[in-house]
Structure formats: C-alpha cells, structure tokens
Design an enzyme around this catalytic site. Structure first.
Site, PDB file in Angstrom:
ATOM      1  N   ILE A  87      -0.662  -1.206   9.964  1.00  0.00           N
ATOM      2  CA  ILE A  87      -0.947   0.220  10.152  1.00  0.00           C
ATOM      3  C   ILE A  87      -2.397   0.531   9.755  1.00  0.00           C
ATOM      4  CG2 ILE A  87      -0.354   2.541   9.291  1.00  0.00           C
ATOM      5  CD1 ILE A  87       2.559   1.514   8.971  1.00  0.00           C
ATOM      6  N   ASN A 123      -6.192   1.060   9.305  1.00  0.00           N
ATOM      7  CA  ASN A 123      -7.250   1.161  10.307  1.00  0.00           C
ATOM      8  C   ASN A 123      -8.535   0.473   9.889  1.00  0.00           C
ATOM      9  OD1 ASN A 123      -6.479   2.649  12.661  1.00  0.00           O
ATOM     10  ND2 ASN A 123      -6.108   4.412  11.353  1.00  0.00           N
ATOM     11  N   ASP A 128       0.531   6.882  18.963  1.00  0.00           N
ATOM     12  CA  ASP A 128      -0.144   7.325  20.192  1.00  0.00           C
ATOM     13  C   ASP A 128       0.878   7.768  21.243  1.00  0.00           C
ATOM     14  OD1 ASP A 128      -2.683   6.689  19.142  1.00  0.00           O
ATOM     15  OD2 ASP A 128      -2.299   4.575  19.559  1.00  0.00           O
ATOM     16  N   ILE A 183       1.513   7.399   3.373  1.00  0.00           N
ATOM     17  CA  ILE A 183       2.483   6.983   4.380  1.00  0.00           C
ATOM     18  C   ILE A 183       3.797   6.494   3.765  1.00  0.00           C
ATOM     19  CG2 ILE A 183       2.894   5.360   6.277  1.00  0.00           C
ATOM     20  CD1 ILE A 183      -0.146   5.600   6.873  1.00  0.00           C
ATOM     21  N   GLY A 184       3.739   5.889   2.592  1.00  0.00           N
ATOM     22  CA  GLY A 184       4.994   5.399   2.017  1.00  0.00           C
ATOM     23  C   GLY A 184       4.913   5.244   0.519  1.00  0.00           C
ATOM     24  N   ARG A 228     -12.567   5.568  13.141  1.00  0.00           N
ATOM     25  CA  ARG A 228     -11.751   4.565  12.451  1.00  0.00           C
ATOM     26  C   ARG A 228     -12.604   3.345  12.108  1.00  0.00           C
ATOM     27  NH1 ARG A 228      -8.679   6.799  16.281  1.00  0.00           N
ATOM     28  NH2 ARG A 228      -6.631   7.695  15.783  1.00  0.00           N
ATOM     29  N   GLY A 271       0.846  -1.202   0.000  1.00  0.00           N
ATOM     30  CA  GLY A 271       0.000   0.000   0.000  1.00  0.00           C
ATOM     31  C   GLY A 271       0.868   1.233   0.000  1.00  0.00           C
ATOM     32  N   HIS A 282      -6.024   1.210  19.385  1.00  0.00           N
ATOM     33  CA  HIS A 282      -5.707   2.408  18.605  1.00  0.00           C
ATOM     34  C   HIS A 282      -6.973   3.043  18.029  1.00  0.00           C
ATOM     35  CE1 HIS A 282      -3.541   5.267  16.209  1.00  0.00           C
ATOM     36  NE2 HIS A 282      -4.135   4.831  15.104  1.00  0.00           N
TER      37      HIS A 282
END
Ligand code: NAD
Ligand code: LMR
Length: 313
Positions: free
Chosen positions: A115, A117, A148, A36-37, A85, A31, A175
């Site tokens: 990671i 959600n 967090d 994020i990446g 979420r 992904g 989370h």
C-alpha cells in the site's frame, strides 16, 4: 494490545470458509500505527479473528511475520498538499526495502500487499529485495490499486445517478496521476471516455483527500475499506474460491516487450496468488492516448525503484 508503537504489526487470524484449523489464515499489517490500520482499532471489527499488536523491534517484526499468509504494508509517510506520490520516494523507499528484507527472511511465501506510496516504485523495490535473496515469487506480490476502482465507480455513480456497487469500472496502469487509466469504454457508460473532467478526477482523486486533510495525511478510511476488500479477495481465492478477480499492480506480461515489468490490470486470484493476468482488452482512441502517457511515466517509476535497491541493497 501493545500500544502506542511506531511500527505496530497487527496479526489477525481469520476463518474463511470452514471451522477447520486448515482454514485459519494469518494476516500481518506492517505499519499499523498509522491512519490505515491500528491494531486496537482493527480488533473492534466483528470478524471471527484474533488481533495482536507487536513491538517495533526486530524480534517483534519477525514474530509478526512468521507463518503469515498475507502481509499488508501501509508503512511510510503520507503526502501533504502540493506533493506528488513520487515526492514520498526518498522517505518510503528505505522503509519498504527494510520491511521487505524482514518479510523475505520470516515470511518468504506470504502474499505481499503493498500500500505504501509511491506504489509504482515500492512494488519493484520489494521484488528486487526478494530476488536478491532468491525467494521472489512474482505470483505473490501485489500493489494495492483497489482504491482507484472504488473511486471510479463512486464518481461515475454520482454523474449517472446509479448505485456505485453496480458500476464495474476497469482501471489499469499504475497508482499515481497519469499512470491511473480508467477504461470507461468498457463500462456501461462508454460516453464517459470523452469526459476529461471525470478522467482527471479519477487520476487525481487522492489529491482531493490530501487537500481536504490539509497537511494531516491522505486517504485512510476509503483506503482501509479498499485494502480490506482486496485482502479478503486474496484470502477467499487462497481458500479455493473460483473466479475472484481484482484490479492490482503485479509483475505482468502485458507490456514487458516495452520494458515495463509491472502493470495494474484485472487479475484472477487463486490458491497460489496470481492465477491469470487478464488482458487490457479493447480500448478507444481517448484511452489509447491515456495509456501512452501512463506507460512513459510508469517505466520511469519502476526503474527508479529497481535502481534504488541496486544502489542501496
Ligand atoms: P500514517 O503516517 O498515518 O501511518 C504510517 C505508518 O507507517 C505508521 O504506523 C508508522 O508508524 C509507520 N512507519 C513509519 N516509518 C516506519 C518504519 N521505518 N518502519 C515501519 N513502520 C513505519 O500514514 P497512512 O495514512 O497510514 O499512509 C501510509 C502509506 O500508505 C503512505 O505512504 C500513503 O501514501 C499510502 N497510501 C496508499 C494508498 C493506496 O491506494 N495504495 C492509499 C492511501 C495511502
Ligand atoms: C490515494 O490514492 O488516496 C493514496 O495513494 C494516497 C495519496 O497520496 O493520494
């Protein structure tokens, strides 16, 4: 570099402690065409590594996964303002399930860092997929909750006028919302346990970013930093470094007697993944109440993930 790709798989090879071939590690991001990446982006970071993007085909996926030591999964949709979420569950559950199937097939022994959600449900989804294929190793599955703790130390430092790197705040539970339980009584500022505004800010810190991005997604930069920190810890522990302790959502003995299979707490990492799940420790009356609210929600979130795989194997 192959781009743009819906499901880019960035596979980096990295050296941890020595130049011997034994110490090369393969890290795969599933992904990695999102916030994020992104492989091209990651490839500009000055670590001793090679970075490669893969086609979003079953063959590309299998090649990206094969031989991985660490698989990070940030695939799936992020929140928009007004969403929880859990509202992401309907879309992300099947994305994570399908990627877990590929990982169970091509990299069953990798450390899996989830990671996507809702983490409280996606981690149990991965566990169920691995169990169904007889390759589940509870020591190698991690929900990434580092953000967090990163947030908690930042927010505390703003109140106390300290350097966040010196603030070591324990955060346990899960989370999302009230499942995120900061334990200020264990920090050097026990007075903060009665600061309801601060507790709320840690629990709903993600919402601040979602609101600020106004429909364009959720935390990406702080998440990438927190994810990199966690992945680095997993790799350092895998290479033999002792005493590596990180907060993470794992298959945990701590509340199994209450039917809660997964829980985030401090975990000592080692060559085989989870070395030791550390106890929650002493907590005060305020925190006991927070923990009670956490456990109720967490149980439902976990059961939802398990039920999803049972109904949609
Ligand atoms: P994004 O929309 O920018 O990127 C999502 C990525 O998932 C893209 O690369 C997309 O191509 C990929 N993707 C979508 N469907 C896919 C599929 N079927 N198979 C493979 N890949 C697929 O989102 P983002 O900001 O990178 O966030 C990704 C996820 O991470 C979200 O679920 C978000 O809530 C979560 N997140 C978690 C934390 C945490 O602390 N655990 C923090 C931030 C974000
Ligand atoms: C976060 O904590 O920032 C992430 O889980 C993303 C979100 O939806 O808040």
């Amino acid at each position: 570099m192959i781009a743009p790709i819906r499901a880019v798989f960035a596979a980096g090879q990295r050296r941890a402690f020595s130049a011997s071939a034994r110490d090369l590690s393969k890290v795969t991001v599933l992904g990695a065409a999102g916030g994020i990446g992104v492989a091209a982006d990651i490839s500009h970071i000055n670590t001793k590594s090679s970075v490669k993007g893969y086609d979003p085909t079953p063959t590309g996926l299998a090649n990206a996964l094969k031989g991985s030591d660490v698989v990070l999964i940030p695939a799936g949709v992020p929140r928009k303002p007004g969403m929880t979420r859990d509202d992401l569950f309907n879309t992300n559950a099947s994305i994570v399930r399908d990627l877990a199937k590929a990982a169970a097939e091509s990299s069953p022994n990798a450390n899996l860092l989830i990671i996507s959600n809702p983490v409280n449900s996606t981690v149990p989804i991965v566990a169920e997929v691995f169990k169904a294929r007889g390759v589940y190793n509870p020591k190698r599955l991690f929900g990434v909750t580092s953000l967090d703790v990163v947030r908690a130390s930042r927010f505390v430092s703003e109140i106390k006028g300290t350097d966040p790197k010196d603030e070591n705040i324990t955060v346990v539970g899960g989370h999302s919302g009230v499942t995120i339980v900061p334990l200020f009584s264990q920090s050097s500022h026990p007075d903060l346990t009665s600061n309801a505004e601060l507790v709320n800010r840690v629990q709903f810190g993600g919402d601040e970013v979602v609101k600020a991005k106004d429909g364009a997604g959720s935390a990406t930069l702080s998440m990438a930093m927190a994810g990199a920190r966690f992945a680095d810890s997993v790799l350092r522990a895998a290479q033999g470094e002792k005493g590596v302790i990180e907060p993470t959502f794992v298959d945990s003995p701590l509340y199994k007697d209450q039917g809660i299979e997964f829980f985030a707490s401090k975990v000592e990492l080692g060559p085989n993944g989870v070395e030791k799940v550390l106890p929650v420790g002493e907590i005060d009356g305020n925190e006991k109440k927070l923990l009670e609210a956490c456990l109720g929600d967490l149980k439902k979130n976990i059961e939802k993930g398990v039920a999803f795989v049972a109904a949609n194997p």
